[in-house]
Design an enzyme around this catalytic site. Structure first.
Site, PDB file in Angstrom:
ATOM      1  N   CYS A 171       0.759  -1.251  -0.168  1.00 18.75           N
ATOM      2  CA  CYS A 171       0.221  -0.294   0.463  1.00 18.75           C
ATOM      3  C   CYS A 171       0.768   1.085   0.328  1.00 18.75           C
ATOM      4  O   CYS A 171       0.441   2.665  -0.363  1.00 18.75           O
ATOM      5  CB  CYS A 171      -0.657  -0.316   1.321  1.00 18.75           C
ATOM      6  SG  CYS A 171      -2.023  -1.475   1.563  1.00 18.75           S
ATOM      7  N   HIS A 194      -9.344   1.368  -3.088  1.00 16.39           N
ATOM      8  CA  HIS A 194      -8.258   0.972  -2.674  1.00 16.39           C
ATOM      9  C   HIS A 194      -7.188   0.619  -4.022  1.00 16.39           C
ATOM     10  O   HIS A 194      -7.062  -0.635  -3.914  1.00 16.39           O
ATOM     11  CB  HIS A 194      -8.194   0.092  -1.151  1.00 16.39           C
ATOM     12  CG  HIS A 194      -7.015   0.247  -0.655  1.00 16.39           C
ATOM     13  ND1 HIS A 194      -5.683   1.029  -0.843  1.00 16.39           N
ATOM     14  CD2 HIS A 194      -6.386  -0.396   0.763  1.00 16.39           C
ATOM     15  CE1 HIS A 194      -4.404   0.576  -1.063  1.00 16.39           C
ATOM     16  NE2 HIS A 194      -4.787  -0.221   0.099  1.00 16.39           N
TER      17      HIS A 194
END
Length: 375
Positions: free
Chosen positions: A86, A331
């Site tokens: 991430c 995301h």
């Protein structure tokens, strides 16, 4: 050391997995914002020293190179893909800034790209001739299974440990969607692609809807639900990172100066809080009170994780994710950190000179990355 500046920032819309970008290959996604930052600044492609992109799911190769070539950059310009899950997109920007500061480059395109829709299927090779390949969804993020939890379970554990109730998580998610609908990104931020020019996921989310959802993990009082987990998504983002000399040559309008940045590891079993320590350290080193942060872009992979980071860093509510966050958008793992930086750049354009901004993101395996910039 020289200063590094962000002088242009563009991104595609964020589309949930299987949505508008389901047939768009990763190099096409990444090329769109690269072309846009070149056009925005008027910089000649030959002037670019490097392209650095984050990516987590492509399965090998060098998607940054594919995106750079697809965007029309000359063959001689190198490209590098990094994977810190991430954190990848923000880490690409931090790496670019370090190269600028060291004098090793004057202009780097940095960002991230991710396609859940087009990600390859993954399997481990058989160990013996009579075995079959073993499919898997994700690689290990720590060498010890007991410290490598499923991310949803980790978010539920974090919520219980920090006392972040399900109701507070629901309210946070509702607020993220509300802000995304009330303050949607404008044309200067978004690059139209595949007939999509707006983030596709934000919606009117209500308490009643949230209350009907069964927990995905955790006890009822602190459980994580589909409303408080960011959806898998496709997107790309790119920023032009330059030296002060190059910023002047380009006559950049209101560039963001990167004041400081830091990457740090934390507990792999509790990855959501990893950005807190580097953010607190950077603010203290720069003698910046959290209340002085005018714009804060903090990743919302999970409501509980975002709340823990916001509480730990101390950024004011008024500055937080003013156009919504990952819970409202989705995301796209390798692109999410770069999207935070793009959002930060555009939100800071309306702030007075001297205003401060912060971007922070956590990653699986216990990683945290933070950037502080001034307009």
């Amino acid at each position: 050391m020289r200063s590094a500046y962000l002088v242009a920032a563009r991104r595609t819309a964020v589309a949930p997995r299987g949505g508008a970008f389901k047939a768009v290959e990763v190099d096409e996604l990444g090329a769109a914002p690269i072309r846009a930052v070149l056009a925005d600044t008027g910089i000649t492609p030959e002037t670019i020293d490097d392209v650095i992109f984050g990516n987590a799911l492509y399965g090998g190769g060098n998607p940054a190179r594919l995106a750079a070539l697809r965007a029309g950059l000359p063959d001689h310009i190198p490209a590098l893909t990094i994977d810190s899950q991430c954190c990848s997109g923000l880490d690409a920007i931090l790496l670019a800034a370090e190269r600028i500061a060291s004098g090793g480059a004057d202009a780097i395109i940095a960002g991230g790209v991710e396609s859940f829709s087009r990600a390859p299927l993954r399997a481990r090779r058989p160990r013996h001739a009579d075995d079959v390949p073993q499919p898997y969804d994700r690689p290990p993020f720590a060498p010890w299974p007991e410290r490598d939890p499923d991310m949803i379970a980790a978010a539920a554990t974090l919520a219980e440990r920090f006392g972040i109730s399900r109701e507070r998580q629901d309210e946070f998610a509702i607020g993220s969607h509300r802000k995304a609908l009330q303050n949607p990104p404008g044309a200067p931020e978004l690059v139209p692609l595949a007939h999509l020019s707006h983030d596709a996921f934000p919606r009117v989310l209500t308490r009643a809807t949230c209350a009907r959802l069964a927990p995905l993990a955790g006890e009822a009082a602190f459980g994580v639900t589909r409303a408080t987990v960011a959806v898998e998504a496709d997107a790309a983002a790119a920023l032009l990172v330059v030296s002060e000399t190059m910023a002047r040559r380009l006559k950049a309008r209101r560039p963001l100066r990167i004041m400081s940045a830091w990457r740090r590891g934390g507990d792999p079993a509790m990855p959501g809080t990893a950005p807190v320590a580097p953010a607190v350290r950077l603010l203290a080193a720069e003698r910046i009170a959290p209340a002085r942060i005018a714009v804060a872009e903090v990743m919302e992979a999970f409501a509980a994780q975002a709340i823990a980071c916001v509480d730990g860093i101390g950024v004011p509510e008024s500055s937080l994710n003013r156009g919504g966050g990952g819970l409202a958008r989705g995301h796209p793992i390798g692109a999410s950190g770069a999207i935070l930086a793009v959002r930060l750049w555009h939100e800071m354009q309306s702030e007075p000179t001297g205003a401060l901004g912060l971007a922070a993101i956590a990653a699986a395996g216990g990683l945290g990355s933070v950037l502080i910039a001034a307009v």
